[in-house]
Design a protein around this motif. Structure first.
Motif, mmCIF file in Angstrom:
data_model
loop_
_atom_site.group_PDB
_atom_site.id
_atom_site.type_symbol
_atom_site.label_atom_id
_atom_site.label_comp_id
_atom_site.label_asym_id
_atom_site.label_seq_id
_atom_site.Cartn_x
_atom_site.Cartn_y
_atom_site.Cartn_z
ATOM 1 N N PHE A 61 -36.831 -68.606 -6.811
ATOM 2 C CA PHE A 61 -36.773 -67.856 -5.558
ATOM 3 C C PHE A 61 -36.168 -68.727 -4.451
ATOM 4 N N ALA A 62 -36.579 -69.999 -4.439
ATOM 5 C CA ALA A 62 -36.051 -70.923 -3.432
ATOM 6 C C ALA A 62 -34.559 -71.139 -3.603
ATOM 7 N N VAL A 63 -34.056 -71.012 -4.805
ATOM 8 C CA VAL A 63 -32.629 -71.186 -5.072
ATOM 9 C C VAL A 63 -31.831 -69.971 -4.627
ATOM 10 N N ILE A 64 -32.288 -68.782 -5.006
ATOM 11 C CA ILE A 64 -31.462 -67.590 -4.773
ATOM 12 C C ILE A 64 -31.481 -67.147 -3.310
ATOM 13 N N THR A 65 -32.558 -67.461 -2.577
ATOM 14 C CA THR A 65 -32.656 -66.949 -1.199
ATOM 15 C C THR A 65 -31.544 -67.464 -0.287
ATOM 16 N N PRO A 66 -31.305 -68.778 -0.183
ATOM 17 C CA PRO A 66 -30.180 -69.215 0.660
ATOM 18 C C PRO A 66 -28.825 -68.800 0.099
ATOM 19 N N ALA A 67 -28.732 -68.639 -1.225
ATOM 20 C CA ALA A 67 -27.461 -68.199 -1.802
ATOM 21 C C ALA A 67 -27.098 -66.798 -1.329
ATOM 22 N N LEU A 68 -28.082 -65.962 -1.068
ATOM 23 C CA LEU A 68 -27.810 -64.610 -0.566
ATOM 24 C C LEU A 68 -27.086 -64.652 0.772
ATOM 25 N N ARG B 126 -14.487 -68.203 4.760
ATOM 26 C CA ARG B 126 -14.124 -68.915 5.991
ATOM 27 C C ARG B 126 -14.996 -70.110 6.341
ATOM 28 N N MET B 127 -16.097 -70.364 5.666
ATOM 29 C CA MET B 127 -16.968 -71.467 6.054
ATOM 30 C C MET B 127 -16.615 -72.745 5.296
ATOM 31 N N LYS B 128 -16.691 -73.876 5.992
ATOM 32 C CA LYS B 128 -16.454 -75.164 5.352
ATOM 33 C C LYS B 128 -17.514 -75.409 4.281
ATOM 34 N N PHE B 129 -17.075 -75.841 3.119
ATOM 35 C CA PHE B 129 -18.003 -76.025 2.011
ATOM 36 C C PHE B 129 -18.998 -77.146 2.295
ATOM 37 N N SER B 130 -18.539 -78.214 2.913
ATOM 38 C CA SER B 130 -19.443 -79.329 3.223
ATOM 39 C C SER B 130 -20.549 -78.884 4.166
ATOM 40 N N THR B 131 -20.176 -78.113 5.176
ATOM 41 C CA THR B 131 -21.169 -77.612 6.129
ATOM 42 C C THR B 131 -22.126 -76.647 5.456
ATOM 43 N N TYR B 132 -21.584 -75.812 4.582
ATOM 44 C CA TYR B 132 -22.427 -74.855 3.857
ATOM 45 C C TYR B 132 -23.492 -75.581 3.038
ATOM 46 N N CYS B 133 -23.104 -76.669 2.381
ATOM 47 C CA CYS B 133 -24.050 -77.419 1.549
ATOM 48 C C CYS B 133 -25.195 -77.981 2.393
ATOM 49 N N VAL B 134 -24.860 -78.537 3.551
ATOM 50 C CA VAL B 134 -25.895 -79.068 4.432
ATOM 51 C C VAL B 134 -26.746 -77.933 4.993
ATOM 52 N N PHE B 135 -26.090 -76.829 5.321
ATOM 53 C CA PHE B 135 -26.816 -75.681 5.885
ATOM 54 C C PHE B 135 -27.888 -75.172 4.934
ATOM 55 N N ILE B 136 -27.549 -74.966 3.661
ATOM 56 C CA ILE B 136 -28.549 -74.376 2.765
ATOM 57 C C ILE B 136 -29.715 -75.335 2.521
ATOM 58 N N PHE B 137 -29.437 -76.639 2.531
ATOM 59 C CA PHE B 137 -30.543 -77.593 2.392
ATOM 60 C C PHE B 137 -31.476 -77.503 3.594
ATOM 61 N N LEU B 138 -30.906 -77.514 4.804
ATOM 62 C CA LEU B 138 -31.726 -77.444 6.011
ATOM 63 C C LEU B 138 -32.432 -76.104 6.116
ATOM 64 N N TRP B 139 -31.727 -75.030 5.793
ATOM 65 C CA TRP B 139 -32.329 -73.699 5.889
ATOM 66 C C TRP B 139 -33.467 -73.550 4.884
ATOM 67 N N GLY B 140 -33.252 -74.021 3.664
ATOM 68 C CA GLY B 140 -34.304 -73.948 2.665
ATOM 69 C C GLY B 140 -35.545 -74.717 3.089
ATOM 70 N N VAL C 54 -27.584 -73.826 12.889
ATOM 71 C CA VAL C 54 -26.154 -73.517 12.965
ATOM 72 C C VAL C 54 -25.496 -74.236 14.133
ATOM 73 N N TYR C 55 -26.156 -74.270 15.283
ATOM 74 C CA TYR C 55 -25.530 -74.905 16.440
ATOM 75 C C TYR C 55 -25.464 -76.419 16.285
ATOM 76 N N VAL C 56 -26.448 -77.020 15.658
ATOM 77 C CA VAL C 56 -26.372 -78.452 15.385
ATOM 78 C C VAL C 56 -25.198 -78.746 14.450
ATOM 79 N N LEU C 57 -25.043 -77.948 13.412
ATOM 80 C CA LEU C 57 -23.949 -78.151 12.459
ATOM 81 C C LEU C 57 -22.591 -77.846 13.094
ATOM 82 N N LYS C 58 -22.567 -76.871 13.977
ATOM 83 C CA LYS C 58 -21.309 -76.543 14.650
ATOM 84 C C LYS C 58 -20.823 -77.715 15.491
ATOM 85 N N VAL C 59 -21.736 -78.384 16.174
ATOM 86 C CA VAL C 59 -21.380 -79.517 17.023
ATOM 87 C C VAL C 59 -21.041 -80.751 16.200
ATOM 88 N N THR C 60 -21.757 -80.958 15.099
ATOM 89 C CA THR C 60 -21.602 -82.208 14.350
ATOM 90 C C THR C 60 -20.561 -82.135 13.231
#
Length: 419
Positions: A125-132, A140-154, A388-394
Motif C-alpha cells: 500500500f505504501a508503494v502504490i499510493t505515491p505512485a498514483l 513534464r516533471m523532472k525525474f530526480s525531483t519526482y524521486c525525492v518527492f515520493i520519498f518525502l511524501w511517503g 512541493v515548494y521546498v523542491l521547487k526552490v531547491t
C-alpha cells in the motif's frame, strides 16, 4: 457423560489461556502472502494503465514513475515507514521502535499471521499510493525531483495518515473512522495531493490547445485488467484472514467494479454520444476506488449502488479539469481524489456489516467519516504544498520546455519505447 466432563474440564482450564493468545493460522498466512503478491501486481498494472494514456515519447518515463516508487518506497517502508505507521501507539504517529524492522522475528505474530507478512502487505500500500500521484504530472516533471518527492511524501504524508486510521492509538481509529482498505489513507490522500502538485507544476506545453491523445489504449485496458485482478488482494486481503470478511470484500469489490464500468459507459454514452474504451477502463477503476473503504462493511447490494454512483461522480470529476483549466494529465484527482472521498462518505451511509451507517440509523458514523475526509484531505494538501515548494526552490519541478517537447524518455532515460 458426567465422568467425561469431569475429566476434560481441568484440561480445558489449563488450555484456556492459549485460546486467547495469537496463534499462527497457515490458511490465513497463505492468503495474505497471495494477497501481498496480488497488490504488488497492481504496480505494473498501474504502469500499463498510465503508460497507454501518454504520448509515445513519454511511455518509459511514465513506467519509471511506478517502478521508481516500487524501489524507493520498498526501501523506505522497511527502513522507517513501517515503524512510523505501526511502531507505536501515539495519536498522530507510530514511533521509532521498529526502524529497519528491529525487534521483529519470524516468530512475531500480528493476529494469526507472521508480522513479516503483515509488514509486506502494508508495504505494498505504501508503494502504490505515491505512485498514483504520478498520473497528475506525467510528461513534464523532472525525474530526480519526482524521486525525492515520493520519498518525502511517503514519509510525511502517507505514514502519518496510515497511523491515524490503522495504527494502534491513531486518533481517527480511536474516533471510530471506518476505512477497510484505504479510501482515505490511499486514494483521497494521493488524489488530492496529485491535484496540488498539478496546480503548482503547471500545464504541459501546448495544453489544452493541442490534442493529447493516448498512444496505446489496449495497453491501458490491460493495465485496468491487472488493477482489477490485484484489487481483490488489496480489498479482500485487508481482512487479514481467509474468512467471511475476506469473502464479503471479494464480492463487493467485484460488484462495484462492474457497476462502475457500466455507469461510466452509460454516462459517457449520454454525454458524448459514444462509450469509449478509455471510459470503460476508467469506470472500472472508479468503482474499485469507491468501494475500497467500504469493502468489508457493506453488502453486495449496497456495493452495487456505490459502484453505480462512482461512474457519474468520477466522470464529472474528470470533466471538471476541462471546465476549470487545470492539467491533471491522467485524471488522478478526478478518479482517486473524488472517488476516495465519496467512498469514505458512502461508507458512513451504507455500512451494515460489523458497523452501522446512516442507512441503519447511525448519523454519528457519517459525521465521523466526514471528519476523517476533511482532516486527511487538509493534512495532505498542507504537507504536499510544503514539500512541493521546498523542491521547487531547491531542485526545480519540471523539465525545460525544449526537453518536454523532445520527450522525457530520451531526456531522462536516454531510451525510447519504440524504434
Amino acid at each position: 457423560m458426567t465422568r467425561l466432563a469431569a475429566t476434560l474440564f481441568p484440561l480445558l482450564l489449563l488450555a484456556a489461556p492459549a485460546f486467547g493468545a495469537d496463534q499462527l493460522d497457515s490458511g490465513d498466512t497463505a492468503w495474505m502472502l497471495v494477497s501481498s503478491a496480488m497488490v504488488l501486481a497492481m504496480l505494473p498494472g498501474l504502469a500499463l494503465f498510465y503508460g497507454g494514456m501518454v504520448r509515445t515519447k513519454n511511455v518509459l518515463s511514465t513506467f519509471m514513475h511506478t517502478f521508481a516508487a516500487m524501489a524507493i518506497m520498498g526501501v523506505q517502508w522497511v527502513a522507517i515507514g513501517y515503524s512510523l505507521a505501526f511502531g507505536g501507539e501515539g495519536k498522530f504517529i507510530g514511533g521509532f521502535a521498529n526502524l529497519f524492522l528491529f525487534g521483529i522475528t519470524p516468530e512475531s505474530l500480528t493476529g494469526t499471521i507472521p508480522t513479516y507478512v503483515f509488514i509486506m502487505f502494508q508495504g505494498m500500500f505504501a508503494v502504490i499510493t505515491p505512485a498514483l500521484i504520478s498520473g497528475a504530472i506525467a510528461e513534464r516533471m523532472k525525474f530526480s525531483t519526482y524521486c525525492v518527492f515520493i520519498f518525502l511524501w511517503g514519509t510525511l504524508v502517507y505514514d502519518p495518515l496510515c497511523h491515524w486510521v490503522w495504527g494502534a492509538g491513531g486518533w481517527l481509529l480511536q474516533m471510530g473512522a471506518l476505512d477497510f482498505a484505504g479510501g482515505t489513507v490511499v486514494h483521497l490522500s494521493s488524489g488530492i495531493s496529485a491535484l496540488v502538485l498539478a496546480l503548482v507544476i503547471g500545464k504541459r506545453v501546448g495544453y489544452p490547445q493541442e490534442r493529447f491523445i493516448p498512444h496505446n489504449l489496449p495497453m491501458t485496458l490491460l493495465g485496468a485488467g491487472l488493477l482489477w485482478f490485484g484489487w481483490f488482494g488489496f480489498n479482500a486481503g485487508s481482512a487479514l484472514s481467509a474468512g467471511g470478511s475476506a469473502a464479503l470484500a471479494f464480492a463487493t469489490t467485484q460488484t462495484a467494479a462492474a457497476a462502475g464500468a457500466l455507469a461510466w459507459m452509460a454516462v459517457e454514452w449520454l454525454h458524448a454520444g459514444k462509450p469509449s474504451a478509455l471510459g470503460a477502463a476508467s469506470g472500472v477503476v472508479a468503482g474499485l476506488v469507491v468501494i475500497t473503504p467500504a469493502a468489508g462493511f457493506v453488502t453486495p447490494g449496497w456495493a452495487l449502488l456505490m459502484g453505480l454512483t462512482a461512474g457519474p461522480i468520477c466522470y464529472g470529476g474528470v470533466m471538471l479539469k476541462h471546465k476549470l483549466g487545470y492539467d491533471d494529465s491522467l485524471d488522478a484527482f478526478g478518479i482517486h481524489g473524488l472517488g476516495g472521498a465519496w467512498g469514505a462518505i458512502a461508507t458512513g451511509i451504507f455500512a451494515t456489516v460489523g458497523a452501522t451507517g446512516l442507512i441503519a440509523g447511525n448519523l454519528h458514523q457519517l459525521l465521523v467519516q466526514l471528519i476523517g475526509v476533511v482532516a486527511a484531505g487538509a493534512y495532505a494538501v498542507v504537507m504536499t504544498l510544503a514539500i512541493v515548494y521546498v523542491l521547487k526552490v531547491t531542485m526545480g519541478l519540471r523539465v525545460e520546455k525544449d526537453d518536454e517537447r523532445m520527450g522525457l524518455d530520451q531526456v531522462a532515460h536516454s531510451e525510447s519505447a519504440y524504434s
